[in-house]
Every structure is written in structure tokens, then in C-alpha cells.
Design a protein around this motif. Structure first.
Motif, PDB file in Angstrom:
ATOM      1  N   ALA A  36      53.578  53.438   7.669  1.00  0.00           N
ATOM      2  CA  ALA A  36      53.734  53.612   9.116  1.00  0.00           C
ATOM      3  C   ALA A  36      54.668  54.747   9.493  1.00  0.00           C
ATOM      4  O   ALA A  36      54.595  55.265  10.610  1.00  0.00           O
ATOM      5  N   GLY A  37      55.593  55.125   8.600  1.00  0.00           N
ATOM      6  CA  GLY A  37      56.475  56.251   8.874  1.00  0.00           C
ATOM      7  C   GLY A  37      57.287  56.069  10.142  1.00  0.00           C
ATOM      8  O   GLY A  37      57.784  54.983  10.452  1.00  0.00           O
ATOM      9  N   ALA A  38      57.409  57.148  10.905  1.00  0.00           N
ATOM     10  CA  ALA A  38      58.215  57.139  12.129  1.00  0.00           C
ATOM     11  C   ALA A  38      57.510  56.479  13.303  1.00  0.00           C
ATOM     12  O   ALA A  38      58.078  56.386  14.390  1.00  0.00           O
ATOM     13  N   GLY A  39      56.277  56.022  13.095  1.00  0.00           N
ATOM     14  CA  GLY A  39      55.594  55.265  14.137  1.00  0.00           C
ATOM     15  C   GLY A  39      54.653  56.069  15.012  1.00  0.00           C
ATOM     16  O   GLY A  39      54.264  55.592  16.079  1.00  0.00           O
ATOM     17  N   GLY A  40      54.247  57.258  14.574  1.00  0.00           N
ATOM     18  CA  GLY A  40      53.342  58.055  15.394  1.00  0.00           C
ATOM     19  C   GLY A  40      52.019  57.366  15.657  1.00  0.00           C
ATOM     20  O   GLY A  40      51.543  57.309  16.795  1.00  0.00           O
ATOM     21  N   LEU A  41      51.419  56.822  14.594  1.00  0.00           N
ATOM     22  CA  LEU A  41      50.165  56.089  14.772  1.00  0.00           C
ATOM     23  C   LEU A  41      50.374  54.840  15.619  1.00  0.00           C
ATOM     24  O   LEU A  41      49.605  54.558  16.543  1.00  0.00           O
ATOM     25  N   ALA A  42      51.421  54.091  15.311  1.00  0.00           N
ATOM     26  CA  ALA A  42      51.656  52.828  16.016  1.00  0.00           C
ATOM     27  C   ALA A  42      51.933  53.053  17.496  1.00  0.00           C
ATOM     28  O   ALA A  42      51.437  52.307  18.353  1.00  0.00           O
ATOM     29  N   LEU A  43      52.712  54.065  17.815  1.00  0.00           N
ATOM     30  CA  LEU A  43      53.007  54.355  19.216  1.00  0.00           C
ATOM     31  C   LEU A  43      51.746  54.748  19.963  1.00  0.00           C
ATOM     32  O   LEU A  43      51.498  54.293  21.093  1.00  0.00           O
ATOM     33  N   GLY A  44      50.924  55.601  19.351  1.00  0.00           N
ATOM     34  CA  GLY A  44      49.678  55.994  19.997  1.00  0.00           C
ATOM     35  C   GLY A  44      48.751  54.820  20.199  1.00  0.00           C
ATOM     36  O   GLY A  44      48.114  54.688  21.261  1.00  0.00           O
ATOM     37  N   LEU A  45      48.659  53.947  19.204  1.00  0.00           N
ATOM     38  CA  LEU A  45      47.801  52.775  19.337  1.00  0.00           C
ATOM     39  C   LEU A  45      48.324  51.815  20.403  1.00  0.00           C
ATOM     40  O   LEU A  45      47.544  51.202  21.132  1.00  0.00           O
ATOM     41  N   GLU A  46      49.635  51.686  20.496  1.00  0.00           N
ATOM     42  CA  GLU A  46      50.222  50.860  21.552  1.00  0.00           C
ATOM     43  C   GLU A  46      49.799  51.388  22.919  1.00  0.00           C
ATOM     44  O   GLU A  46      49.417  50.616  23.813  1.00  0.00           O
ATOM     45  N   ARG A  47      49.830  52.687  23.096  1.00  0.00           N
ATOM     46  CA  ARG A  47      49.406  53.293  24.364  1.00  0.00           C
ATOM     47  C   ARG A  47      47.928  53.055  24.633  1.00  0.00           C
ATOM     48  O   ARG A  47      47.490  53.011  25.790  1.00  0.00           O
ATOM     49  N   ALA A  48      47.151  52.915  23.557  1.00  0.00           N
ATOM     50  CA  ALA A  48      45.713  52.695  23.699  1.00  0.00           C
ATOM     51  C   ALA A  48      45.368  51.218  23.882  1.00  0.00           C
ATOM     52  O   ALA A  48      44.190  50.867  23.957  1.00  0.00           O
ATOM     53  N   GLY A  49      46.389  50.368  23.957  1.00  0.00           N
ATOM     54  CA  GLY A  49      46.155  48.961  24.235  1.00  0.00           C
ATOM     55  C   GLY A  49      46.141  48.047  23.032  1.00  0.00           C
ATOM     56  O   GLY A  49      45.760  46.876  23.140  1.00  0.00           O
ATOM     57  N   PHE A  50      46.575  48.544  21.880  1.00  0.00           N
ATOM     58  CA  PHE A  50      46.629  47.725  20.671  1.00  0.00           C
ATOM     59  C   PHE A  50      48.006  47.082  20.508  1.00  0.00           C
ATOM     60  O   PHE A  50      49.006  47.589  21.014  1.00  0.00           O
ATOM     61  N   GLU A  51      48.026  45.991  19.772  1.00  0.00           N
ATOM     62  CA  GLU A  51      49.271  45.276  19.479  1.00  0.00           C
ATOM     63  C   GLU A  51      49.416  45.134  17.963  1.00  0.00           C
ATOM     64  O   GLU A  51      48.487  44.673  17.303  1.00  0.00           O
ATOM     65  N   PRO A  52      50.569  45.536  17.401  1.00  0.00           N
ATOM     66  CA  PRO A  52      50.703  45.470  15.941  1.00  0.00           C
ATOM     67  C   PRO A  52      50.992  44.061  15.444  1.00  0.00           C
ATOM     68  O   PRO A  52      51.776  43.336  16.039  1.00  0.00           O
ATOM     69  N   ARG A  53      50.367  43.729  14.336  1.00  0.00           N
ATOM     70  CA  ARG A  53      50.693  42.494  13.632  1.00  0.00           C
ATOM     71  C   ARG A  53      51.742  42.757  12.552  1.00  0.00           C
ATOM     72  O   ARG A  53      52.598  41.915  12.303  1.00  0.00           O
ATOM     73  N   LEU A  54      51.624  43.934  11.887  1.00  0.00           N
ATOM     74  CA  LEU A  54      52.544  44.281  10.812  1.00  0.00           C
ATOM     75  C   LEU A  54      52.552  45.794  10.643  1.00  0.00           C
ATOM     76  O   LEU A  54      51.508  46.445  10.695  1.00  0.00           O
ATOM     77  N   LEU A  55      53.763  46.354  10.449  1.00  0.00           N
ATOM     78  CA  LEU A  55      53.927  47.754  10.106  1.00  0.00           C
ATOM     79  C   LEU A  55      54.667  47.824   8.785  1.00  0.00           C
ATOM     80  O   LEU A  55      55.737  47.228   8.636  1.00  0.00           O
ATOM     81  N   LEU A  56      54.106  48.543   7.843  1.00  0.00           N
ATOM     82  CA  LEU A  56      54.641  48.585   6.482  1.00  0.00           C
ATOM     83  C   LEU A  56      54.994  50.012   6.092  1.00  0.00           C
ATOM     84  O   LEU A  56      54.214  50.941   6.329  1.00  0.00           O
ATOM     85  N   ASP A  57      56.174  50.186   5.502  1.00  0.00           N
ATOM     86  CA  ASP A  57      56.557  51.477   4.929  1.00  0.00           C
ATOM     87  C   ASP A  57      57.606  51.223   3.849  1.00  0.00           C
ATOM     88  O   ASP A  57      58.359  50.245   3.925  1.00  0.00           O
TER      89      ASP A  57
ATOM     90  N   HIS B  95      55.985  64.286   8.787  1.00  0.00           N
ATOM     91  CA  HIS B  95      54.935  63.496   8.152  1.00  0.00           C
ATOM     92  C   HIS B  95      54.169  62.623   9.143  1.00  0.00           C
ATOM     93  O   HIS B  95      53.162  62.016   8.767  1.00  0.00           O
ATOM     94  N   ALA B  96      54.627  62.547  10.377  1.00  0.00           N
ATOM     95  CA  ALA B  96      54.051  61.609  11.341  1.00  0.00           C
ATOM     96  C   ALA B  96      52.698  62.086  11.874  1.00  0.00           C
ATOM     97  O   ALA B  96      52.417  63.282  11.963  1.00  0.00           O
ATOM     98  N   THR B  97      51.873  61.137  12.250  1.00  0.00           N
ATOM     99  CA  THR B  97      50.687  61.426  13.047  1.00  0.00           C
ATOM    100  C   THR B  97      51.138  61.642  14.484  1.00  0.00           C
ATOM    101  O   THR B  97      51.853  60.793  15.033  1.00  0.00           O
ATOM    102  N   PRO B  98      50.775  62.745  15.131  1.00  0.00           N
ATOM    103  CA  PRO B  98      51.185  62.939  16.523  1.00  0.00           C
ATOM    104  C   PRO B  98      50.680  61.795  17.410  1.00  0.00           C
ATOM    105  O   PRO B  98      49.481  61.478  17.394  1.00  0.00           O
ATOM    106  N   PRO B  99      51.561  61.137  18.154  1.00  0.00           N
ATOM    107  CA  PRO B  99      51.136  59.991  18.961  1.00  0.00           C
ATOM    108  C   PRO B  99      49.969  60.268  19.907  1.00  0.00           C
ATOM    109  O   PRO B  99      49.103  59.390  20.059  1.00  0.00           O
ATOM    110  N   PRO B 100      49.879  61.447  20.558  1.00  0.00           N
ATOM    111  CA  PRO B 100      48.713  61.670  21.432  1.00  0.00           C
ATOM    112  C   PRO B 100      47.389  61.652  20.678  1.00  0.00           C
ATOM    113  O   PRO B 100      46.361  61.226  21.226  1.00  0.00           O
ATOM    114  N   VAL B 101      47.383  62.126  19.434  1.00  0.00           N
ATOM    115  CA  VAL B 101      46.159  62.059  18.628  1.00  0.00           C
ATOM    116  C   VAL B 101      45.848  60.607  18.280  1.00  0.00           C
ATOM    117  O   VAL B 101      44.697  60.154  18.355  1.00  0.00           O
TER     118      VAL B 101
END
Length: 331
Positions: free
Chosen positions: A11-32, A303-309
Motif C-alpha cells: 500500500a505504500g504511502a496510500g496513493g491507491l487507497a486515497l484515490g479509491l476512497e475518493r471513488a467510493g471504496f472502503e478499505p478492509r485491509l492495507l498491507l505494507d 513509489h506511490a500511485t498518484p491518487p487522481p489516477v
């Protein structure tokens, strides 16, 4: 309608997770497996379930919350191109891709996203790992979509290519559409960094920003085993210098009242951007705190996925999964 759920590995710094949160998703688990990355995730979202663990050792049986999720995401460490890939059996990056596929077997999400380098999508040296994924995932009744995106098409002020695998269960695969660009004109480095450059009263902030009209080169986080934060190879540094940016180190804070920006003076006249500013160039919001010392923070950002992407990817997946599934005809 309840929120869609996801599990994010590496999950790293949370780029993917933050973007998914904005898209209406809710995390069950983030692993790094990185302490700093886990601290960053917890600092920004204390309620998220963050686990420090290596994906290669992760056993989903011990974490039942990962079952019955809509999406599994993996912003995996960048695979090495060309000759390095021929040593697949000992290549950690390739092993992590394989581990992600094996986790899909256990978790059975309705969709999967793997984000990596663009060459993973079509370079011949990666043909064997693409074939491995095809065999593993089609066997589980996923349809695979390989494609490349550039972060600049989603409002990120950076020329950053991303290679994406989206795998969608066949019942929803026909409804999946590739993310479309969200901006008609690229956002420049100067436009994004101007407010922070003005923050300490630097009189040349607007003059500098007015000429920094291009995209930033790809930010590279670097390796844990090699040196400190780095602007990248010689060609990349030359692009930064054309924007009047110092490339031998990062600044600790934006320029103040006394700094005179004058590239004709050489290094002394170039502006130093900060690690916080590189987070803005990666598409993170001001409020997102990257924890740790300078080198560790820049590594997380690079290393992060850009949150807007990630948000665009999440919306594309959500649109497909929210459609009525296609049920195969009997017989």
C-alpha cells in the motif's frame, strides 16, 4: 447503496487507497512491509486497518476480513526491464506479482488492479509473467485488460507512465471501460507549486512559476539500499534545471524573502523544491502527511500511485461492478 470494499497490498504511502476512497471504496485491509509507510497510513486515516507484513509471507487465513471484497489492489515495486527479468526465480518484484495472483486465488475479489511500469504491458521481456497471469486469472474466470495511462491526463503535473492490469470477473467484465482523461489541458509544475513557493514571502515565486510551464519528469523513489533522495538520471536533472530547479538535493522549506532566483548564477541561483512539494507533484493533497525523515518520505512519494489516477481507476471499476451481473445461460 453500500460502499464497495477493497484490500490494498504493498500500500505504500496510500496513493491507491486515497484515490479509491475518493471513488467510493472502503478499505478492509492495507498491507505494507515498510514501517514508514504504515505510519503514514495510520497518521492520515487512524481508523484504517493497517498491517505491517510482507506480501510474500501473508496468509489470508489469519485475516478473514480480506474475504468477500470487491477489489484487490497492488501498487507493486517496479519490475526491472530487459535482462534483469530473465532471472524471474530470484527477482523479488516478479515474485510479488506471482504472490498477488496467488492471493487472488484465496480472496476471489470481483476485480483486481495491479499498477506497475508501462513496459509490463507490452515489452517482450515480460511476456512470460503476462502469460502466467493470464493462465492463473482466466482459470478463475476473470477477463484481463492490459493498458497504459499517463498521470498527466488526470491532472497530475508529471509525465508519469503507468502500466495497469485490470482483471474483472466475467459477470461484470463487459461493463468495464478504461478510465478516460479527466483534464483537457495538462497542469504545469508552476501552477501547482506557486502557492507553496509564495508561502514564506518569496518575491520571485510568481516569476519562477510563470516559466515553469512544463510537466515534472517522473519522480523516482529510489532504493532503500542506494543513497538519499534523488532527482533521477542526467536527462531528468537537465529537465529540472531548465525550469530553474536545483537538482543536487531537496530544500527543507520553500524559499524565503532573501532568496534571489537567478539561473545565470549557476547552482546558487536555482530554487530548491522540498519533499512536501514533490508530494504535490505526485497528486497528493496538502493535508496528506508523509511521515519519516527526508529520504524515507521521498521514497514513499516516488513509489506511490498518484491518487487522481487511482481515483479514475476506482471509478471505472465501480461503474462495472455496480452493473447487474451477466449470468451465463444454462447449458
Amino acid at each position: 447503496m453500500s460502499k464497495l470494499t477493497f484490500v490494498d497490498v504493498c500500500a505504500g504511502a496510500g496513493g491507491l487507497a486515497l484515490g479509491l476512497e475518493r471513488a467510493g471504496f472502503e478499505p478492509r485491509l492495507l498491507l505494507d512491509d515498510d514501517d514508514g509507510a504504515c505510519r503514514t497510513l495510520r497518521a492520515n486515516r487512524p481508523h484504517w486497518n493497517v498491517l505491517k507484513a510482507d506480501l510474500l509471507d501473508f496468509d489470508p487465513v489469519e485475516h478473514s476480513e480480506v474475504y468477500d471484497v470487491d477489489l484487490l489492489t497492488a501498487g507493486l515495486p517496479r519490475v526491472k526491464s530487459s535482462a534483469a527479468v530473465t532471472r524471474e526465480s530470484s527477482d523479488t518484484e516478479i515474485r510479488l506479482i506471482r504472490a498477488t495472483a496467488y492471493l487472488v486465488h484465496a480472496v476471489q475479489p470481483r476485480a483486481l488492479i495491479i499498477e506497475n511500469v508501462p513496459t509490463l504491458v507490452d515489452e517482450d521481456s515480460f511476456a512470460s509473467i503476462r502469460e502466467f497471469l493470464r493462465q492463473e486469472l482466466t482459470h478463475l474466470e476473470y477477463e484481463l485488460f492490459w493498458f497504459s495511462l499517463n498521470a498527466c491526463d488526470f491532472g497530475v503535473p508529471q509525465d508519469r507512465g503507468l502500466g495497469i492490469l485490470a482483471a474483472v470477473k466475467q459477470q461484470w467484465a463487459n461493463a468495464f471501460r478504461l478510465p478516460r482523461p479527466t483534464v483537457h489541458e495538462y497542469v504545469s509544475v508552476g501552477e501547482v507549486l506557486a502557492p507553496s513557493m509564495r508561502s514564506r514571502g518569496w518575491p520571485d515565486a510568481d516569476r519562477w512559476a510563470a516559466q515553469a510551464t512544463s510537466l515534472a519528469p517522473t519522480l523516482v523513489g529510489g532504493s532503500k539500499t542506494h543513497g538519499g533522495p534523488d532527482f533521477g538520471p542526467t536527462g531528468t536533472k537537465a529537465k529540472w534545471r531548465r525550469m530553474g530547479v536545483y537538482t543536487k538535493s531537496f530544500g527543507n522549506e520553500p524559499p524565503g524573502l532573501d532568496f534571489k532566483w537567478d539561473p545565470s548564477l549557476g547552482d546558487d541561483g536555482l530554487v530548491r523544491i522540498t519533499v512536501d512539494q514533490t508530494a504535490l507533484l505526485q497528486g497528493f493533497p496538502d493535508a496528506w502527511e508523509i511521515t519519516g525523515l527526508k529520504t524515507a518520505r521521498y521514497r514513499q512519494i516516488g513509489h506511490a500511485t498518484p491518487p487522481p489516477v487511482a481515483e479514475a481507476l476506482g471509478r471505472a471499476i465501480a461503474e462495472a461492478l455496480n452493473r447487474d451481473p451477466i449470468v451465463p445461460a444454462a447449458g
